[in-house]
Design an enzyme around this catalytic site. Structure first.
Site, PDB file in Angstrom:
ATOM      1  N   ALA A  66      41.589  32.437  48.213  1.00  0.00           N
ATOM      2  CA  ALA A  66      42.321  32.322  49.470  1.00  0.00           C
ATOM      3  C   ALA A  66      43.052  33.646  49.686  1.00  0.00           C
ATOM      4  CB  ALA A  66      43.301  31.161  49.383  1.00  0.00           C
ATOM      5  N   GLY A 111      40.276  29.899  45.507  1.00  0.00           N
ATOM      6  CA  GLY A 111      39.654  29.160  46.607  1.00  0.00           C
ATOM      7  C   GLY A 111      38.155  29.431  46.723  1.00  0.00           C
ATOM      8  N   GLU A 114      36.647  27.175  44.317  1.00  0.00           N
ATOM      9  CA  GLU A 114      36.789  25.821  44.868  1.00  0.00           C
ATOM     10  C   GLU A 114      35.724  25.545  45.929  1.00  0.00           C
ATOM     11  OE1 GLU A 114      41.087  26.366  45.564  1.00  0.00           O
ATOM     12  OE2 GLU A 114      41.348  24.604  44.295  1.00  0.00           O
ATOM     13  N   GLU A 134      45.124  31.409  40.019  1.00  0.00           N
ATOM     14  CA  GLU A 134      46.320  30.949  40.746  1.00  0.00           C
ATOM     15  C   GLU A 134      47.602  31.020  39.927  1.00  0.00           C
ATOM     16  OE1 GLU A 134      43.360  29.632  41.156  1.00  0.00           O
ATOM     17  OE2 GLU A 134      43.103  28.788  43.162  1.00  0.00           O
TER      18      GLU A 134
HETATM   19  N1  CO8 Z   1      43.314  37.794  49.195  1.00  0.00           N
HETATM   20  C1  CO8 Z   1      43.509  38.865  50.002  1.00  0.00           C
HETATM   21  N2  CO8 Z   1      42.922  40.070  49.818  1.00  0.00           N
HETATM   22  C2  CO8 Z   1      42.116  40.191  48.760  1.00  0.00           C
HETATM   23  C3  CO8 Z   1      41.869  39.145  47.876  1.00  0.00           C
HETATM   24  C4  CO8 Z   1      42.489  37.877  48.125  1.00  0.00           C
HETATM   25  N3  CO8 Z   1      42.290  36.790  47.370  1.00  0.00           N
HETATM   26  N4  CO8 Z   1      41.034  39.571  46.914  1.00  0.00           N
HETATM   27  C5  CO8 Z   1      40.771  40.861  47.195  1.00  0.00           C
HETATM   28  N5  CO8 Z   1      41.420  41.230  48.309  1.00  0.00           N
HETATM   29  C6  CO8 Z   1      41.401  42.548  48.964  1.00  0.00           C
HETATM   30  C7  CO8 Z   1      42.248  43.547  48.201  1.00  0.00           C
HETATM   31  O1  CO8 Z   1      43.614  43.409  48.535  1.00  0.00           O
HETATM   32  C8  CO8 Z   1      41.650  44.854  48.670  1.00  0.00           C
HETATM   33  O2  CO8 Z   1      42.117  45.131  49.965  1.00  0.00           O
HETATM   34  P1  CO8 Z   1      42.823  46.561  50.256  1.00  0.00           P
HETATM   35  O3  CO8 Z   1      41.737  47.564  50.036  1.00  0.00           O
HETATM   36  O4  CO8 Z   1      43.252  46.441  51.689  1.00  0.00           O
HETATM   37  O5  CO8 Z   1      43.941  46.665  49.285  1.00  0.00           O
HETATM   38  C9  CO8 Z   1      40.162  44.529  48.807  1.00  0.00           C
HETATM   39  O6  CO8 Z   1      40.092  43.107  48.896  1.00  0.00           O
HETATM   40  C10 CO8 Z   1      39.343  44.951  47.599  1.00  0.00           C
HETATM   41  O7  CO8 Z   1      39.929  44.402  46.445  1.00  0.00           O
HETATM   42  P2  CO8 Z   1      40.324  45.268  45.158  1.00  0.00           P
HETATM   43  O8  CO8 Z   1      40.585  46.694  45.536  1.00  0.00           O
HETATM   44  O9  CO8 Z   1      41.401  44.551  44.428  1.00  0.00           O
HETATM   45  O10 CO8 Z   1      38.957  45.200  44.327  1.00  0.00           O
HETATM   46  P3  CO8 Z   1      38.789  45.338  42.765  1.00  0.00           P
HETATM   47  O11 CO8 Z   1      37.325  45.461  42.506  1.00  0.00           O
HETATM   48  O12 CO8 Z   1      39.685  46.356  42.188  1.00  0.00           O
HETATM   49  O13 CO8 Z   1      39.271  43.916  42.156  1.00  0.00           O
HETATM   50  C11 CO8 Z   1      39.410  41.527  42.115  1.00  0.00           C
HETATM   51  C12 CO8 Z   1      38.550  42.746  42.483  1.00  0.00           C
HETATM   52  C13 CO8 Z   1      39.581  41.429  40.597  1.00  0.00           C
HETATM   53  C14 CO8 Z   1      38.655  40.293  42.605  1.00  0.00           C
HETATM   54  C15 CO8 Z   1      40.793  41.640  42.781  1.00  0.00           C
HETATM   55  O14 CO8 Z   1      40.620  41.947  44.170  1.00  0.00           O
HETATM   56  C16 CO8 Z   1      41.632  40.398  42.690  1.00  0.00           C
HETATM   57  O15 CO8 Z   1      42.210  40.124  41.642  1.00  0.00           O
HETATM   58  N6  CO8 Z   1      41.729  39.630  43.801  1.00  0.00           N
HETATM   59  C17 CO8 Z   1      42.537  38.455  43.872  1.00  0.00           C
HETATM   60  C18 CO8 Z   1      41.871  37.305  43.148  1.00  0.00           C
HETATM   61  C19 CO8 Z   1      42.737  36.075  43.167  1.00  0.00           C
HETATM   62  O16 CO8 Z   1      43.830  36.041  42.636  1.00  0.00           O
HETATM   63  N7  CO8 Z   1      42.235  34.992  43.818  1.00  0.00           N
HETATM   64  C20 CO8 Z   1      42.925  33.742  43.920  1.00  0.00           C
HETATM   65  C21 CO8 Z   1      43.781  33.715  45.152  1.00  0.00           C
HETATM   66  S1  CO8 Z   1      44.811  32.284  45.219  1.00  0.00           S
HETATM   67  C22 CO8 Z   1      43.779  31.079  45.785  1.00  0.00           C
HETATM   68  O17 CO8 Z   1      42.615  31.273  45.982  1.00  0.00           O
HETATM   69  C23 CO8 Z   1      44.408  29.758  46.022  1.00  0.00           C
HETATM   70  C24 CO8 Z   1      43.422  28.757  46.624  1.00  0.00           C
HETATM   71  C25 CO8 Z   1      44.128  27.455  46.974  1.00  0.00           C
HETATM   72  C26 CO8 Z   1      45.123  27.659  48.076  1.00  0.00           C
HETATM   73  C27 CO8 Z   1      45.808  26.394  48.391  1.00  0.00           C
HETATM   74  C28 CO8 Z   1      47.002  26.648  49.293  1.00  0.00           C
HETATM   75  C29 CO8 Z   1      47.920  25.459  49.362  1.00  0.00           C
END
Ligand code: CO8
Length: 260
Positions: A66, A111, A114, A134
């Site tokens: 998400a 997400g 999920e 998360e």
């Molecule tokens: N949300 C928003 N932006 C994201 C996300 C995300 N989940 N994942 C990646 N991005 C964006 C980055 O911010 C980046 O954007 P920018 O260039 O503008 O900074 C772009 O995508 C590329 O990402 P990275 O530069 O970080 O790429 P890397 O190859 O270095 O890393 C990763 C890849 C490891 C996947 C890393 O991006 C990461 O850790 N992402 C987040 C993963 C994460 O924590 N996901 C879980 C999110 S929480 C969730 O899903 C909850 C679901 C249930 C919600 C229920 C609500 C009630």
């Protein structure tokens, strides 16, 4: 219907739905979730669509979760609404009368995992990485992940994945039973489409009712599940697909199913 963040293409009864925001690794924000709900609803109503494959655009991600940037500013009320919105998409996939395969081409996190778990099964690329990060963000899975993962792989493995927030690779996801098969990256989509086409060729009512029996039965006692299965089995004998399928076998010809 045109979407800003999705590509939808149907060939020979198989729809490919691609989440298309690779700059954010296909993260699910409110807009993407709204579009997914519309697209899946339409695909379910479209009689020409017999099976669906969901995948992510770009080389890196299926869906990296998400949208953390959008969620970071949410109030408790907004978080609750966002969770319900995501859960509606996941429940819709389970209620669809057509099989849905997740083709996980890279990161499927939070997400994103999920979404994949809500599908009927998962094919993955060798490059796939899955997990529930998360807890590292001070939250927990909220689009059905705690329920679907524990039912799929059992409480203990689900606990380990969810409580640590760690990512596992495709080989481990296969060994743990999260994904059905792992392919070299270039073979993933063709293999998922081939499997979807095989499901599209058989009697669609048989597939739809079997999906209903499995999905609904998981929330029933075994005896109630058996009873429900028997009812659906009986109803199929009132359909043209059953007459056609068995008639074609007896007459030694290829069945032409109409889905009714
Ligand atoms: N949300 C928003 N932006 C994201 C996300 C995300 N989940 N994942 C990646 N991005 C964006 C980055 O911010 C980046 O954007 P920018 O260039 O503008 O900074 C772009 O995508 C590329 O990402 P990275 O530069 O970080 O790429 P890397 O190859 O270095 O890393 C990763 C890849 C490891 C996947 C890393 O991006 C990461 O850790 N992402 C987040 C993963 C994460 O924590 N996901 C879980 C999110 S929480 C969730 O899903 C909850 C679901 C249930 C919600 C229920 C609500 C009630």
């Amino acid at each position: 219907m045109e979407f800003k963040n999705l590509l939808v293409a149907t060939v020979d009864g198989v729809a490919t739905l691609t989440i298309n925001s690779p700059r954010t690794l296909n993260a699910l924000n409110s807009e993407v979730l709204g579009e997914l709900e519309c697209a899946l609803y339409e695909l379910n109503l479209d009689d020409s669509v017999k099976a669906v494959v969901i995948t992510g655009a770009g080389e890196k991600a299926f869906v990296a979760g998400a949208d953390i940037k959008e969620m970071s500013a949410m109030t408790a009320y907004e978080g609750h609404q966002f969770g319900l919105k995501g859960q509606r998409v996941m429940l819709l996939i389970k209620k669809m009368t057509k099989p849905v395969i997740a083709a996980v081409n890279g990161f499927a996190l939070g997400g994103g995992l999920e979404l994949a778990l809500a599908c009927d099964f998962i094919y993955a690329s060798e490059k796939a990485k899955v997990g529930f990060p998360e807890v590292t963000l001070g939250i927990m899975p909220g689009f059905g992940g705690t329920q679907n993962l524990a039912r799929l792989i059992g409480k203990n493995k689900a606990n380990e994945l969810i409580f640590t927030g760690k990512m596992i690779d495709a080989a481990k996801a296969l060994a743990w039973g999260i994904v059905n098969e792992v392919f070299p990256p270039e073979e993933l989509l063709p293999k998922a489409l081939e499997c979807a086409a095989a499901m599209a060729r058989v009697g669609t009512l048989g597939v739809a009712y079997a999906k209903d029996a499995i999905v609904s039965g998981l929330d029933m006692t075994r005896e109630d599940g058996f009873r429900y299965e028997a009812s659906l089995f009986g109803v199929l004998f009132a359909t043209g697909d059953q007459k056609e399928g068995m008639g074609a076998f007896v007459e030694k010809r290829k069945a032409e199913f109409k889905g009714r």
